[in-house]
Design an enzyme around this catalytic site. Structure first.
Site, PDB file in Angstrom:
ATOM      1  CB  SER A  58      -1.132   0.039   1.180  1.00 38.18           C
ATOM      2  OG  SER A  58      -0.121  -0.192   2.463  1.00 38.18           O
ATOM      3  CG  HIS A 101      -0.640  -5.179   2.265  1.00 36.19           C
ATOM      4  ND1 HIS A 101       0.021  -5.227   3.250  1.00 36.19           N
ATOM      5  CD2 HIS A 101      -0.814  -4.133   1.705  1.00 36.19           C
ATOM      6  CE1 HIS A 101       0.466  -4.176   3.499  1.00 36.19           C
ATOM      7  NE2 HIS A 101      -0.135  -3.281   2.352  1.00 36.19           N
ATOM      8  CG  HIS A 124       5.658  -9.470   8.351  1.00 34.23           C
ATOM      9  ND1 HIS A 124       6.832  -8.649   7.826  1.00 34.23           N
ATOM     10  CD2 HIS A 124       4.742  -8.854   8.337  1.00 34.23           C
ATOM     11  CE1 HIS A 124       6.215  -7.336   7.866  1.00 34.23           C
ATOM     12  NE2 HIS A 124       5.134  -7.287   8.011  1.00 34.23           N
ATOM     13  NE  ARG A 126       2.863  -4.135  13.208  1.00 22.48           N
ATOM     14  CZ  ARG A 126       2.411  -4.232  11.959  1.00 22.48           C
ATOM     15  NH1 ARG A 126       1.722  -3.218  11.184  1.00 22.48           N
ATOM     16  NH2 ARG A 126       2.627  -5.351  11.266  1.00 22.48           N
ATOM     17  CG  ASP A 178      -3.391  -8.655   9.762  1.00 15.67           C
ATOM     18  OD1 ASP A 178      -3.528  -7.501  10.125  1.00 15.67           O
ATOM     19  OD2 ASP A 178      -2.978  -8.984   8.472  1.00 15.67           O
TER      20      ASP A 178
HETATM   21  N1  CMX Z   1       1.319 -20.540   6.931  1.00 17.20           N
HETATM   22  C1  CMX Z   1       1.564 -21.371   6.045  1.00 17.20           C
HETATM   23  N2  CMX Z   1       2.554 -21.114   5.063  1.00 17.20           N
HETATM   24  C2  CMX Z   1       3.294 -20.087   5.049  1.00 17.20           C
HETATM   25  C3  CMX Z   1       3.079 -19.040   6.139  1.00 17.20           C
HETATM   26  C4  CMX Z   1       2.001 -19.272   6.985  1.00 17.20           C
HETATM   27  N3  CMX Z   1       1.364 -18.526   7.879  1.00 17.20           N
HETATM   28  N4  CMX Z   1       3.944 -17.892   5.954  1.00 17.20           N
HETATM   29  C5  CMX Z   1       4.678 -18.184   5.114  1.00 17.20           C
HETATM   30  N5  CMX Z   1       4.335 -19.443   4.527  1.00 17.20           N
HETATM   31  C6  CMX Z   1       4.876 -20.307   3.372  1.00 17.20           C
HETATM   32  C7  CMX Z   1       4.827 -19.345   2.168  1.00 17.20           C
HETATM   33  O1  CMX Z   1       3.731 -19.627   1.488  1.00 17.20           O
HETATM   34  C8  CMX Z   1       5.962 -19.844   1.175  1.00 17.20           C
HETATM   35  O2  CMX Z   1       5.606 -21.206   0.933  1.00 17.20           O
HETATM   36  P1  CMX Z   1       5.900 -21.459  -0.794  1.00 17.20           P
HETATM   37  O3  CMX Z   1       7.486 -21.643  -0.847  1.00 17.20           O
HETATM   38  O4  CMX Z   1       5.202 -22.819  -1.098  1.00 17.20           O
HETATM   39  O5  CMX Z   1       5.579 -20.361  -1.839  1.00 17.20           O
HETATM   40  C9  CMX Z   1       7.028 -20.239   2.261  1.00 17.20           C
HETATM   41  O6  CMX Z   1       6.389 -20.329   3.531  1.00 17.20           O
HETATM   42  C10 CMX Z   1       8.118 -19.171   2.247  1.00 17.20           C
HETATM   43  O7  CMX Z   1       7.364 -17.837   2.458  1.00 17.20           O
HETATM   44  P2  CMX Z   1       8.023 -16.763   3.369  1.00 17.20           P
HETATM   45  O8  CMX Z   1       9.241 -15.994   2.583  1.00 17.20           O
HETATM   46  O9  CMX Z   1       8.130 -16.959   4.631  1.00 17.20           O
HETATM   47  O10 CMX Z   1       6.816 -15.687   3.285  1.00 17.20           O
HETATM   48  P3  CMX Z   1       6.546 -14.458   2.300  1.00 17.20           P
HETATM   49  O11 CMX Z   1       7.626 -13.205   2.469  1.00 17.20           O
HETATM   50  O12 CMX Z   1       6.650 -15.154   0.868  1.00 17.20           O
HETATM   51  O13 CMX Z   1       5.092 -14.093   2.436  1.00 17.20           O
HETATM   52  C11 CMX Z   1       3.351 -13.348   3.916  1.00 17.20           C
HETATM   53  C12 CMX Z   1       4.672 -13.273   3.692  1.00 17.20           C
HETATM   54  C13 CMX Z   1       2.766 -12.483   5.057  1.00 17.20           C
HETATM   55  C14 CMX Z   1       2.664 -13.191   2.672  1.00 17.20           C
HETATM   56  C15 CMX Z   1       3.142 -15.147   4.281  1.00 17.20           C
HETATM   57  O14 CMX Z   1       3.856 -15.319   5.474  1.00 17.20           O
HETATM   58  C16 CMX Z   1       1.557 -15.560   4.581  1.00 17.20           C
HETATM   59  O15 CMX Z   1       0.870 -15.938   3.742  1.00 17.20           O
HETATM   60  N6  CMX Z   1       1.125 -15.044   6.020  1.00 17.20           N
HETATM   61  C17 CMX Z   1      -0.240 -15.488   5.946  1.00 17.20           C
HETATM   62  C18 CMX Z   1      -1.072 -14.225   5.620  1.00 17.20           C
HETATM   63  C19 CMX Z   1      -0.912 -13.101   6.387  1.00 17.20           C
HETATM   64  O16 CMX Z   1      -0.955 -13.226   7.701  1.00 17.20           O
HETATM   65  N7  CMX Z   1      -0.869 -11.820   6.024  1.00 17.20           N
HETATM   66  C20 CMX Z   1      -0.577 -10.613   6.526  1.00 17.20           C
HETATM   67  C21 CMX Z   1       0.826  -9.973   6.667  1.00 17.20           C
HETATM   68  C22 CMX Z   1       0.703  -8.729   7.319  1.00 17.20           C
HETATM   69  C23 CMX Z   1       0.745  -7.352   6.254  1.00 17.20           C
HETATM   70  O17 CMX Z   1       1.501  -7.406   5.201  1.00 17.20           O
HETATM   71  O18 CMX Z   1      -0.198  -6.778   6.344  1.00 17.20           O
END
Ligand code: CMX
Length: 426
Positions: A234, A264, A310, A319, A365
């Protein structure tokens, strides 16, 4: 006599401009980052390629606003945080009072906004409603009017600040109105002349004040979500759109469209849902073993556990810790809060065992939903709107500073897959 925010910035900006010019003159050619092929294909993660002075996110510490860890700021008012984001210092009591007065003077929502919102389909997502409202208010832009009349580049920040005040002065009223319209909560509630920004938002939503606890929760929520440095979807979108000199209504609306994505801001509508699903499945607050089983079930079906992980953080998000401390103080016996707290003891171990997520710890979150639910906001799809009201502070402060410093139009270089192949000899 207390100074207005504009007067304060007017004093500060020449010094910031000088500092930037000196850095560029002395160190313009110094390298600060390298980019690997994986980063080019992977969302530019970790590439240092832009400046954001409002806040930084340290992987091992979390959000730091102008040198102050967020935990130090959790009892402040959101209005103080906006001032801090922009000026680098907290306002004095007199400055705060003057700023609050000014914000209220910018608080009138044009009637056409309500007409636009009422004309939208009943099934519209509340984020689509908020984004549309902010974009429609572009009609009020002081920046566009001044730009059309012709103004010097050095003056850009002044109408940008004026637009920021208009957006901040009205966004909570618009967001509360969306809640009442969309979920048929009754008439739209007018802003109060007395209450602070956060408390008034809670009041206009129509939430019972619970002896002021609801107001305290809302202020905390708005402080904690206010900013998260410059590269997140954002902030980065708002910055890019603003860098084309599109006015703050265009830029903030664009940033909010990014916040509406499920990876996000929208993740927060999914978090509490996951918690409530476990409660439904096990008929009340589940045991740690039951949560562990459900976490594995979620992972094995190829889904993520919302609220965990994250892109930057590698520790429990402070937070989340602030929300958790608030919950322990005010709603320790609430079964939903109890479950969130229990999920926190179980899920990081499960994610560590699975070994995929780089960060197994909770993000913001994971903690906010239980509080919102407890104080009466039970419509999950609205949660990102609350996030948006707060994050408008970060986006707007970054925009004003960028206009003040004359930050250039964003234009990173993209390369083709063929070019990558030619570079790697494949
Ligand atoms: N549950 C399961 N698997 C997860 C995970 C979770 N909470 N967080 C990361 N992973 C997985 C990823 O999907 C990724 O899998 P693949 O290799 O199969 O694609 C792997 O672990 C590596 O990911 P990462 O490098 O640790 O995380 P990213 O930087 O790619 O993504 C985020 C970060 C937040 C999108 C991811 O942790 C996620 O999807 N979390 C759940 C959704 C969430 O809580 N989002 C809110 C984030 C806060 C914000 O930005 O506002």
């Amino acid at each position: 006599m207390a100074k207005t925010l504009k007067e304060k910035l007017g004093e500060l900006i020449p010094r910031l401009r000088e500092e930037r010019a000196t850095i560029l003159k002395d160190f313009g050619e110094t390298q600060i980052s390298q980019v690997s092929v994986a980063q080019a294909f992977g969302g530019m993660r970790g590439v240092k390629g832009m400046i954001c002075d409002t806040s930084v996110v340290e992987p091992d510490k979390g959000l730091i606003i102008r040198g102050r860890p967020i935990m130090e700021l959790k009892d402040r008012l959101p209005e103080e945080i906006f001032w801090l984001l922009l000026t680098g210092n907290l306002p004095s009591a007199d400055e705060l009072a003057l700023f609050q007065k000014e914000l209220k003077a910018h608080g009138e929502v044009p009637n056409y906004i309500w007409k636009v919102l009422k004309a939208m389909p009943k099934t519209s997502h509340p984020m689509a409603m908020l984004d549309t409202a902010i974009l429609s208010m572009e009609n009020e832009s002081a920046f566009r009017k001044r730009y059309d009349e012709g103004m010097a580049k050095t003056e850009y920040w002044e109408p940008t600040l004026e637009d920021a005040m208009t957006i901040l002065g009205t966004i909570h009223t618009i967001a509360a109105g969306i809640y009442r319209l969309k979920y048929k909560k009754g008439d739209i509630i007018e802003p109060s002349k007395k209450l602070d920004w956060g408390a008034d938002y809670a009041r206009m939503l129509g939430l019972p004040p619970k002896k002021g606890e609801t107001y305290a929760m809302m202020r905390l929520y708005l402080v904690l979500h206010s900013d998260h440095e410059g590269g997140n979807v954002s902030a980065n979108t708002c910055h890019t759109v603003g860098s084309a000199l599109s006015d703050p209504f265009y830029a903030v609306s664009a940033g909010l469209n990014g916040l509406a994505g499920p990876l996000h801001g929208l993740a927060n509508q999914e978090c509490l849902n996951w918690v409530l699903q476990t409660m439904e499945k096990f008929g009340g607050a589940p045991s740690e073993k039951q949560i562990e089983d459900y976490a594995w079930e979620t992972l094995n079906s190829g889904k993520v556990i919302p609220g965990y992980g994250h892109a930057v953080l590698r520790v429990t998000d402070p937070r989340f810790a602030a929300f958790n401390a608030f919950g322990k103080k005010y709603l320790a016996k609430d079964p939903v809060f109890l479950t969130v707290d229990r999920v926190f003891t179980v899920v990081p171990k499960v994610l560590e065992k699975q070994g995929k997520a780089k960060n197994p710890w909770p993000n913001v979150d994971a903690g906010s939903g239980a509080l919102l639910y407890h104080y009466g906001i039970k419509e999950f799809e609205y949660y990102t709107v609350l996030f948006s009201v707060s994050r408008a502070m970060g986006m707007l402060s970054q925009l004003v500073l960028n206009r003040a410093l004359g930050t250039a139009i964003t234009r990173p270089k993209s390369v083709s897959t063929e070019w990558i192949k030619s570079q790697t000899g494949k």
